[in-house]
Design a protein around this motif. Sequence first.
Motif, PDB file in Angstrom:
ATOM      1  N   THR A  12       0.649  -0.867   0.472  1.00  0.00           N
ATOM      2  CA  THR A  12      -0.098   0.524   0.278  1.00  0.00           C
ATOM      3  C   THR A  12       0.705   0.906   0.118  1.00  0.00           C
ATOM      4  O   THR A  12       0.448   1.987  -0.923  1.00  0.00           O
ATOM      5  CB  THR A  12      -0.608  -0.104   1.177  1.00  0.00           C
ATOM      6  OG1 THR A  12      -1.806  -0.709   1.094  1.00  0.00           O
ATOM      7  CG2 THR A  12      -2.328   1.685   0.973  1.00  0.00           C
ATOM      8  N   SER A  16       1.079   3.576  -2.770  1.00  0.00           N
ATOM      9  CA  SER A  16       0.471   4.911  -2.539  1.00  0.00           C
ATOM     10  C   SER A  16       1.671   6.082  -3.141  1.00  0.00           C
ATOM     11  O   SER A  16       1.099   7.248  -3.829  1.00  0.00           O
ATOM     12  CB  SER A  16       0.250   5.507  -1.802  1.00  0.00           C
ATOM     13  OG  SER A  16      -1.470   4.576  -1.062  1.00  0.00           O
ATOM     14  N   GLU A  30      -7.280   4.338 -10.037  1.00  0.00           N
ATOM     15  CA  GLU A  30      -8.535   5.094  -9.024  1.00  0.00           C
ATOM     16  C   GLU A  30      -9.288   4.167  -9.136  1.00  0.00           C
ATOM     17  O   GLU A  30      -9.834   3.959 -10.537  1.00  0.00           O
ATOM     18  CB  GLU A  30      -8.417   6.613  -9.076  1.00  0.00           C
ATOM     19  CG  GLU A  30      -8.873   7.037 -10.243  1.00  0.00           C
ATOM     20  CD  GLU A  30      -9.227   8.429 -10.564  1.00  0.00           C
ATOM     21  OE1 GLU A  30      -9.139   9.235  -9.497  1.00  0.00           O
ATOM     22  OE2 GLU A  30      -9.189   9.063 -11.340  1.00  0.00           O
ATOM     23  N   HIS A  51      -3.872   6.335  -2.337  1.00  0.00           N
ATOM     24  CA  HIS A  51      -4.281   7.321  -1.011  1.00  0.00           C
ATOM     25  C   HIS A  51      -3.934   8.834  -1.590  1.00  0.00           C
ATOM     26  O   HIS A  51      -3.247   8.849  -2.900  1.00  0.00           O
ATOM     27  CB  HIS A  51      -3.673   7.091  -0.079  1.00  0.00           C
ATOM     28  CG  HIS A  51      -3.972   5.754   0.890  1.00  0.00           C
ATOM     29  ND1 HIS A  51      -3.313   4.644   0.311  1.00  0.00           N
ATOM     30  CD2 HIS A  51      -4.779   5.648   2.151  1.00  0.00           C
ATOM     31  CE1 HIS A  51      -4.317   3.839   1.013  1.00  0.00           C
ATOM     32  NE2 HIS A  51      -5.149   4.240   2.150  1.00  0.00           N
ATOM     33  N   HIS A  56      -4.115  10.585   4.381  1.00  0.00           N
ATOM     34  CA  HIS A  56      -4.310   9.619   4.034  1.00  0.00           C
ATOM     35  C   HIS A  56      -4.024   8.224   4.206  1.00  0.00           C
ATOM     36  O   HIS A  56      -4.650   7.414   5.226  1.00  0.00           O
ATOM     37  CB  HIS A  56      -5.150  10.445   2.686  1.00  0.00           C
ATOM     38  CG  HIS A  56      -6.453   9.423   2.470  1.00  0.00           C
ATOM     39  ND1 HIS A  56      -6.345   8.976   1.212  1.00  0.00           N
ATOM     40  CD2 HIS A  56      -7.185   8.728   3.604  1.00  0.00           C
ATOM     41  CE1 HIS A  56      -7.631   8.340   1.377  1.00  0.00           C
ATOM     42  NE2 HIS A  56      -8.169   8.015   2.293  1.00  0.00           N
ATOM     43  N   LEU A  57      -2.912   8.287   3.795  1.00  0.00           N
ATOM     44  CA  LEU A  57      -1.898   6.874   3.895  1.00  0.00           C
ATOM     45  C   LEU A  57      -1.864   6.486   5.360  1.00  0.00           C
ATOM     46  O   LEU A  57      -1.753   5.134   5.647  1.00  0.00           O
ATOM     47  CB  LEU A  57      -1.314   7.138   3.172  1.00  0.00           C
ATOM     48  CG  LEU A  57       0.314   6.004   3.568  1.00  0.00           C
ATOM     49  CD1 LEU A  57      -0.300   4.548   2.700  1.00  0.00           C
ATOM     50  CD2 LEU A  57       1.063   6.466   2.401  1.00  0.00           C
ATOM     51  N   ASN A  60      -4.623   5.504   7.538  1.00  0.00           N
ATOM     52  CA  ASN A  60      -5.324   4.476   7.129  1.00  0.00           C
ATOM     53  C   ASN A  60      -4.280   3.493   7.725  1.00  0.00           C
ATOM     54  O   ASN A  60      -5.221   2.137   8.656  1.00  0.00           O
ATOM     55  CB  ASN A  60      -5.473   4.370   5.426  1.00  0.00           C
ATOM     56  CG  ASN A  60      -6.534   4.911   5.605  1.00  0.00           C
ATOM     57  OD1 ASN A  60      -7.907   4.670   6.220  1.00  0.00           O
ATOM     58  ND2 ASN A  60      -7.666   4.690   3.665  1.00  0.00           N
ATOM     59  N   GLY A 109      -8.069   4.660  -1.622  1.00  0.00           N
ATOM     60  CA  GLY A 109      -7.851   4.359   0.203  1.00  0.00           C
ATOM     61  C   GLY A 109      -8.470   3.440   0.173  1.00  0.00           C
ATOM     62  O   GLY A 109      -9.552   2.017  -0.374  1.00  0.00           O
ATOM     63  N   SER A 111      -9.928   2.544   3.102  1.00  0.00           N
ATOM     64  CA  SER A 111     -10.214   3.348   4.309  1.00  0.00           C
ATOM     65  C   SER A 111     -12.136   1.808   4.653  1.00  0.00           C
ATOM     66  O   SER A 111     -11.886   1.308   5.451  1.00  0.00           O
ATOM     67  CB  SER A 111     -11.030   3.911   4.284  1.00  0.00           C
ATOM     68  OG  SER A 111     -10.291   5.123   3.729  1.00  0.00           O
TER      69      SER A 111
END
Length: 212
Positions: A12, A16, A30, A51, A56-57, A60, A109, A111
């Motif tokens: 990730t 990212s 995306e 991300h 944001h990265l 999470n 993301g 999330s």
Amino acid sequence: MSTILIVIIGITVLFSFKGFNDPSFFRKFEFHIGSIRSGDQIRMITSGFLHADMGHLFFNMFTLYMFAPVVIHYFGSGSFFLIYLGSLVFGSLLTLLMHKNEYSYRAIGASGAVTGIIYSAILLQPDMMLGLFYVIPVPAYLFGIGYLLYSIYGMKAKNDNIGHTAHFGGAIGGYLITLAKEPSMILNNTLMVILLAIPILVLFGMSKAGKL
């Protein structure tokens, strides 16, 4: 730390960072309704490894790092990965379902997948305490119910850029996969199973009534 957790976080982070520095790479992988409906379904997976920025990265991956050990402890690394990936897919599927006619809709993301791990952990260890804003102690099950209700509000209000639909879909994925793997919880932890199901039923009731 579990090897599979390290691998997920590592991939990730690398994915990212590539997206941060390569706009064409970011656009290619995306979540984008128009592209997905044109046949590019791989975006439903790859978007979970992109991300928007470092904050944001970090949020999470830090949240995943905090909750993953509970799921790994109860189920092992293989089932943890199944729940993570399954929650990511659930989040993407619900987003696609709810926004299928918004061809320009975009999202990125982890999330949804992370939220699925959070709800799996809550089901497995509902008496654990969470630190709201890292300070205020809150029972995990109250956090779970409140978060889902907040996600419903966010989906209805549409006044921010947060992917509330993916959060909710991920929570549903974590909830269902965990119960499928450990159905005894339905009898042994009936109240908690019912409480966490209420916001899910509210969501689908509102959707059926056209209120979302």
